[in-house]
Every structure is written in structure tokens, then in C-alpha cells.
Motif scaffolding. Structure first.
Motif, PDB file in Angstrom:
ATOM      1  N   GLN A   1       0.834  -1.208   0.000  1.00  0.00           N
ATOM      2  CA  GLN A   1       0.000   0.000   0.000  1.00  0.00           C
ATOM      3  C   GLN A   1       0.866   1.254   0.000  1.00  0.00           C
ATOM      4  O   GLN A   1       0.536   2.256  -0.658  1.00  0.00           O
ATOM      5  CB  GLN A   1      -0.927  -0.005   1.215  1.00  0.00           C
ATOM      6  CG  GLN A   1      -1.729   1.277   1.418  1.00  0.00           C
ATOM      7  CD  GLN A   1      -2.672   1.569   0.269  1.00  0.00           C
ATOM      8  OE1 GLN A   1      -3.227   0.648  -0.324  1.00  0.00           O
ATOM      9  NE2 GLN A   1      -2.867   2.839  -0.050  1.00  0.00           N
ATOM     10  N   PHE A   2       1.975   1.213   0.727  1.00  0.00           N
ATOM     11  CA  PHE A   2       2.888   2.356   0.783  1.00  0.00           C
ATOM     12  C   PHE A   2       3.464   2.626  -0.605  1.00  0.00           C
ATOM     13  O   PHE A   2       3.602   3.782  -1.024  1.00  0.00           O
ATOM     14  CB  PHE A   2       3.999   2.081   1.794  1.00  0.00           C
ATOM     15  CG  PHE A   2       4.752   3.307   2.223  1.00  0.00           C
ATOM     16  CD1 PHE A   2       4.329   4.584   1.884  1.00  0.00           C
ATOM     17  CD2 PHE A   2       5.908   3.190   2.980  1.00  0.00           C
ATOM     18  CE1 PHE A   2       5.031   5.722   2.285  1.00  0.00           C
ATOM     19  CE2 PHE A   2       6.614   4.312   3.394  1.00  0.00           C
ATOM     20  CZ  PHE A   2       6.178   5.574   3.035  1.00  0.00           C
ATOM     21  N   ALA A   3       3.813   1.567  -1.322  1.00  0.00           N
ATOM     22  CA  ALA A   3       4.310   1.724  -2.693  1.00  0.00           C
ATOM     23  C   ALA A   3       3.230   2.335  -3.575  1.00  0.00           C
ATOM     24  O   ALA A   3       3.510   3.211  -4.409  1.00  0.00           O
ATOM     25  CB  ALA A   3       4.761   0.378  -3.247  1.00  0.00           C
ATOM     26  N   ASP A   4       1.986   1.894  -3.389  1.00  0.00           N
ATOM     27  CA  ASP A   4       0.874   2.481  -4.147  1.00  0.00           C
ATOM     28  C   ASP A   4       0.705   3.954  -3.809  1.00  0.00           C
ATOM     29  O   ASP A   4       0.411   4.774  -4.697  1.00  0.00           O
ATOM     30  CB  ASP A   4      -0.426   1.735  -3.838  1.00  0.00           C
ATOM     31  CG  ASP A   4      -0.545   0.427  -4.608  1.00  0.00           C
ATOM     32  OD1 ASP A   4       0.368   0.111  -5.401  1.00  0.00           O
ATOM     33  OD2 ASP A   4      -1.552  -0.284  -4.407  1.00  0.00           O
ATOM     34  N   LEU A   5       0.842   4.299  -2.547  1.00  0.00           N
ATOM     35  CA  LEU A   5       0.717   5.697  -2.124  1.00  0.00           C
ATOM     36  C   LEU A   5       1.679   6.594  -2.902  1.00  0.00           C
ATOM     37  O   LEU A   5       1.306   7.669  -3.376  1.00  0.00           O
ATOM     38  CB  LEU A   5       0.990   5.822  -0.625  1.00  0.00           C
ATOM     39  CG  LEU A   5       1.229   7.243  -0.084  1.00  0.00           C
ATOM     40  CD1 LEU A   5      -0.038   8.080  -0.183  1.00  0.00           C
ATOM     41  CD2 LEU A   5       1.731   7.191   1.360  1.00  0.00           C
ATOM     42  N   ILE A   6       2.909   6.137  -3.064  1.00  0.00           N
ATOM     43  CA  ILE A   6       3.926   6.936  -3.758  1.00  0.00           C
ATOM     44  C   ILE A   6       3.529   7.176  -5.214  1.00  0.00           C
ATOM     45  O   ILE A   6       3.516   8.315  -5.698  1.00  0.00           O
ATOM     46  CB  ILE A   6       5.296   6.234  -3.675  1.00  0.00           C
ATOM     47  CG1 ILE A   6       5.780   6.201  -2.213  1.00  0.00           C
ATOM     48  CG2 ILE A   6       6.320   6.953  -4.563  1.00  0.00           C
ATOM     49  CD1 ILE A   6       7.026   5.359  -2.008  1.00  0.00           C
ATOM     50  N   VAL A   7       3.179   6.104  -5.918  1.00  0.00           N
ATOM     51  CA  VAL A   7       2.877   6.263  -7.347  1.00  0.00           C
ATOM     52  C   VAL A   7       1.515   6.941  -7.559  1.00  0.00           C
ATOM     53  O   VAL A   7       1.340   7.685  -8.534  1.00  0.00           O
ATOM     54  CB  VAL A   7       2.927   4.909  -8.079  1.00  0.00           C
ATOM     55  CG1 VAL A   7       4.325   4.313  -7.998  1.00  0.00           C
ATOM     56  CG2 VAL A   7       1.885   3.926  -7.535  1.00  0.00           C
ATOM     57  N   GLU A   8       0.566   6.704  -6.668  1.00  0.00           N
ATOM     58  CA  GLU A   8      -0.747   7.331  -6.821  1.00  0.00           C
ATOM     59  C   GLU A   8      -0.692   8.832  -6.551  1.00  0.00           C
ATOM     60  O   GLU A   8      -1.429   9.609  -7.158  1.00  0.00           O
ATOM     61  CB  GLU A   8      -1.757   6.646  -5.897  1.00  0.00           C
ATOM     62  CG  GLU A   8      -2.137   5.253  -6.377  1.00  0.00           C
ATOM     63  CD  GLU A   8      -2.947   4.455  -5.375  1.00  0.00           C
ATOM     64  OE1 GLU A   8      -3.300   3.300  -5.679  1.00  0.00           O
ATOM     65  OE2 GLU A   8      -3.213   4.971  -4.263  1.00  0.00           O
ATOM     66  N   THR A   9       0.187   9.233  -5.649  1.00  0.00           N
ATOM     67  CA  THR A   9       0.372  10.665  -5.405  1.00  0.00           C
ATOM     68  C   THR A   9       0.938  11.344  -6.648  1.00  0.00           C
ATOM     69  O   THR A   9       0.515  12.444  -7.018  1.00  0.00           O
ATOM     70  CB  THR A   9       1.307  10.886  -4.207  1.00  0.00           C
ATOM     71  OG1 THR A   9       0.734  10.295  -3.038  1.00  0.00           O
ATOM     72  CG2 THR A   9       1.517  12.376  -3.945  1.00  0.00           C
ATOM     73  N   ILE A  10       1.877  10.672  -7.304  1.00  0.00           N
ATOM     74  CA  ILE A  10       2.444  11.205  -8.551  1.00  0.00           C
ATOM     75  C   ILE A  10       1.377  11.247  -9.640  1.00  0.00           C
ATOM     76  O   ILE A  10       1.232  12.250 -10.352  1.00  0.00           O
ATOM     77  CB  ILE A  10       3.644  10.356  -9.006  1.00  0.00           C
ATOM     78  CG1 ILE A  10       4.801  10.496  -8.001  1.00  0.00           C
ATOM     79  CG2 ILE A  10       4.109  10.768 -10.402  1.00  0.00           C
ATOM     80  CD1 ILE A  10       5.961   9.565  -8.269  1.00  0.00           C
ATOM     81  N   TYR A  11       0.597  10.184  -9.766  1.00  0.00           N
ATOM     82  CA  TYR A  11      -0.464  10.120 -10.767  1.00  0.00           C
ATOM     83  C   TYR A  11      -1.466  11.262 -10.579  1.00  0.00           C
ATOM     84  O   TYR A  11      -1.929  11.873 -11.551  1.00  0.00           O
ATOM     85  CB  TYR A  11      -1.175   8.777 -10.680  1.00  0.00           C
ATOM     86  CG  TYR A  11      -2.445   8.676 -11.497  1.00  0.00           C
ATOM     87  CD1 TYR A  11      -2.401   8.427 -12.870  1.00  0.00           C
ATOM     88  CD2 TYR A  11      -3.699   8.836 -10.901  1.00  0.00           C
ATOM     89  CE1 TYR A  11      -3.566   8.338 -13.622  1.00  0.00           C
ATOM     90  CE2 TYR A  11      -4.872   8.747 -11.643  1.00  0.00           C
ATOM     91  CZ  TYR A  11      -4.802   8.505 -12.993  1.00  0.00           C
ATOM     92  OH  TYR A  11      -5.956   8.420 -13.737  1.00  0.00           O
TER      93      TYR A  11
END
Length: 289
Positions: free
Chosen positions: A66-76
Motif C-alpha cells: 500500500q505504501f508503494a501504491d501511495l507513492i505512485v498514486e500521489t504522482i499520478y
């Protein structure tokens, strides 16, 4: 453009971002860097003392994913259109929050480090035409580069970033303007000993200090207080339900709502935060649920 790389990366489809999360960011954080592994393990162990090691390991892995998703979703989210954000972040009862801003001259929403919490700030872009000014209260990062980077990302959503030390002055300024402010405050951060805070009787099986600034400002300015209850319906899709808080002890009510929110989907919370760094202080205010 200051962050050309950010503009380019953010244009990629969300599915591509999730591939980066699965095959690059997650393995690096979990297996190579072992990012804050000791803190994560300690927090999960203390929060769930009755769990088996298998259950704790499963939560740990789900959190890092989920933390990895947080990083890329914030960029998206930096370049996401209005339609794309509405597809991935549903704001429930947002009209009630907007109505409260107009009725009381403003409102305060307390959030937590759950899911992709940065996307909740899309409220500012959706209601700018109604004269509502969203203000995202933040704590300045020590690294100047990342501090400016996060400011640029957050400003894309239509809100205004207000550093916590400037919050009171901004509250007074907006109170005297025609705009109706909606303040978003992350209230699950660890208070330092010098911050005004109170202790709950128990939170995730531990005595826990909570910042009480949202409650103090709500009562001082007469603004209603809401809690943004964040859940995930599927990967990359979240729901934030704005729950009005009405008890006499608003900070304790926040702690109870947050605890329920975490227990519903524990992997969404930021377990890498050293939340329980300080022990109970004899001079802290005692709170009882």
C-alpha cells in the motif's frame, strides 16, 4: 518547469504506475532497504498482541504494498483530470461539508495517514466555484527539495497549503474575507512534548497522545468538525466519507473514529510512522472516553 520529470511520470496510466509499485518500489522498500522495518514490526506487534506471527507478517507485507501504491498514486494525481479523480476518489457527503462551510462560515476536516490521503484535497478543486477555499494544513519537511515538491503536488488540486505555524493568522484573514474556508488537518501525527496534546485511555492497545489543535480551533472559531473516514473499494479507488463530530470531547471522538477506521482496513494506515515515540507525560491532560 521545476519538476519536468514529475509532469512526465504523472501522465502515465494508473495501471503503469501500479506496475512500478509492484516490481520496483515495493521490492526495494521491503527486501532491499527494509524501510523502517523495526518500527513497523513494533507498531503492529503492540497494536495486535493476540495476532499470530503469520497474521502480522501478512499485514506488514500488505502495508508495504500500500505504501508503494501511495507513492505512485500521489504522482499520478498530479496530472489527473477532474473525471479521473472522481473515478478514483469518491467523496461521500461532500455536499454536507460544503453546506456547513456556508452556514458556519467555515469548517474543519480531520484526516489520517490512511490510503492515498493526498487525494482528499481534490475537494478544493470541486468547490472553488462555490466560494469555498480549501486550506491544507501541513508541517514543513526538513528536506527543502521534498518540501517544495509536496507543495507543488498539493497545490495542483486547487487548495491552499498553510504551514501550521501560519495557521492562526490565516484563520483570522479568511474569517474577514468573503471566502468560506475548509481546513484539512492530519491529526494522527505524533505530538512532540512541546505541542498541546491530550492522552486517550487506549488506542490500538496503547496509551496514545493526540494533537488537540483541531478541537481547540473548532471551538474557538465556531467551525463544525468532520472526520474523513477513508476506505478502499479496490486497488487505486478510495472513498472518503465526511462524518460530523458532535461530542463534547472531540479529540477523543477523533481517536475512536480513527481506531475503527484502521481496524476495518489496517493495511491502509501508515505503520512506518514512529507514532508511540514518547511515553505518557505526567503533565499531559487526561482524557476519558
Amino acid at each position: 518547469m521545476r519538476y519536468r520529470w514529475l509532469k512526465i511520470l504523472s501522465k502515465m496510466p494508473l495501471g503503469v504506475h501500479h506496475c512500478f509499485a509492484d516490481y520496483l518500489i515495493y521490492p526495494l522498500m521491503y527486501y532491499v532497504a527494509r524501510y523502517r522495518r523495526k518500527i513497523v514490526d513494533k507498531n503492529i506487534r503492540n497494536a495486535f498482541p493476540d495476532w499470530t506471527e503469520v497474521q502480522r507478517r501478512d499485514l506488514r507485507k500488505r502495508f508495504y504494498r500500500q505504501f508503494a501504491d501511495l507513492i505512485v498514486e500521489t504522482i499520478y494525481g498530479y496530472s489527473a483530470s477532474d473525471a479521473e479523480m472522481r473515478e478514483h476518489m469518491q467523496l461521500v457527503d461532500e455536499d454536507k461539508l460544503a453546506q456547513a462551510c456556508h452556514q458556519y462560515g467555515g469548517a474543519i476536516t480531520t484526516l489520517a495517514h490512511l490510503g492515498t490521503w493526498e487525494w482528499v484535497s481534490d475537494f478544493g478543486r470541486r468547490y472553488a466555484v462555490e466560494g469555498i477555499q480549501e486550506c491544507n494544513v501541513y508541517r514543513r519537511l526538513k528536506n527543502r527539495y521534498f518540501d517544495q515538491l509536496m507543495l507543488d503536488i498539493r497545490n495542483q488540486r486547487g487548495g491552499e497549503c498553510v504551514e501550521k505555524d501560519s495557521l492562526l493568522r490565516r484563520l483570522i484573514q479568511l474569517r474577514q474575507s468573503e471566502l468560506k474556508p475548509m481546513y484539512g488537518m492530519l491529526s494522527d501525527q505524533k505530538p512532540s512534548p512541546r505541542n498541546a496534546h491530550v492522552w486517550t485511555t487506549t488506542f490500538l492497545n496503547q496509551d496514545t497522545a493526540f494533537l488537540c489543535g483541531a478541537e481547540v480551533l473548532s471551538k474557538k472559531f465556531g467551525y463544525p468538525l468532520f472526520y474523513a473516514y477513508i476506505t478502499s473499494t479496490k486497488r487505486g479507488c478510495y472513498t472518503a466519507k465526511f462524518i460530523p463530530m458532535q461530542s463534547d470531547n472531540l479529540t477523543e471522538e477523533y481517536a475512536r473514529l480513527l481506531e475503527r477506521n484502521i481496524l476495518e482496513q489496517p493495511h491502509l494506515w501508515l505503520w512506518s510512522h514512529n507514532r508511540w515515540k514518547y511515553n505518557p507525560h505526567p503533565n499531559a491532560s487526561a482524557m476519558h472516553g
